[in-house]
Design an enzyme around this catalytic site. Sequence first.
Site, PDB file in Angstrom:
ATOM      1  N   SER A 146      12.269 -40.533  97.889  1.00 28.16           N
ATOM      2  CA  SER A 146      12.076 -39.385  98.248  1.00 28.16           C
ATOM      3  C   SER A 146      12.374 -38.530  96.874  1.00 28.16           C
ATOM      4  O   SER A 146      12.662 -39.346  95.885  1.00 28.16           O
ATOM      5  CB  SER A 146      13.182 -38.922  99.653  1.00 28.16           C
ATOM      6  N   TYR A 159      20.914 -36.021 103.135  1.00 27.18           N
ATOM      7  CA  TYR A 159      19.907 -36.275 103.192  1.00 27.18           C
ATOM      8  C   TYR A 159      19.639 -36.317 101.414  1.00 27.18           C
ATOM      9  O   TYR A 159      19.299 -38.014 101.314  1.00 27.18           O
ATOM     10  CB  TYR A 159      18.258 -36.057 103.529  1.00 27.18           C
TER      11      TYR A 159
END
Length: 255
Positions: A146, A159
């Site tokens: 990500s 996250y």
Amino acid sequence: MIEKLFGLKGKTALVTGSSQSLGLVFAKALGAAGARVILNGRDKEKLETAAREVRESGIETYTARFDITKKDQVVDAIEKIDKDIGTIDILVNNAGIQRRTKLEDFPEKDWDDLMKTNLKGAFLVTQQVGKRMIKNKAGKIINIGSMQCELGRQNITPYSATKGGIQMFTRGTAVEWAKYNIQVNGIAPGYFITKMTKPLADDKEFSSWLCARTPANRWGLPEELIGALILLASDASSFINGQMIFVDGGILSSM
């Protein structure tokens, strides 16, 4: 020459978390490039529905229903695939979840779920598939990271920690297994419109902020990840190892 370099004919690819969203896009793209694909998920009905959709495109498609966070299921599933379908040449560690809460209020259970799915799951599947790739002296592993591998943002610190972990897991695995002709790389998407990001995409204030901060001035489309995927899955990346390709419309370069 080019077709041979980027083509995946004769290859078998396993994509975790591929019954929907980006995972399904990845599976279809690998199949379109010539690979036979194995879809993975936990929900039997969703998995079969996705498989039918992929098969309609004329792609040789299989399913492997197992929970990537449970070692016994992973071991059994990879052994079954090896026996019934054949060697996995390409592994895409795509399965992942998201949780959004202020760090000071973040529930421990949500932290554990993120670590278990986003990091432990990738480790367990990579370990089992990797053992066979080592034996065959060949393999491609693609970890889905990500933009948060490099950037922090409000309310998603755990996250971000998992995706930073994925980046270092990618590099470490590449260093250990390069001698076996295994290339381990990753794709780090920026903001793409998916089921998981739809609440953000529907938030006009957030979307305006995002587009203003993105040099491309828009959200990404899932299909725009396919180029990086095929590059890393094919012989075209035979000397690319331990890299994370950021597909983010330029955000990381502009911050």
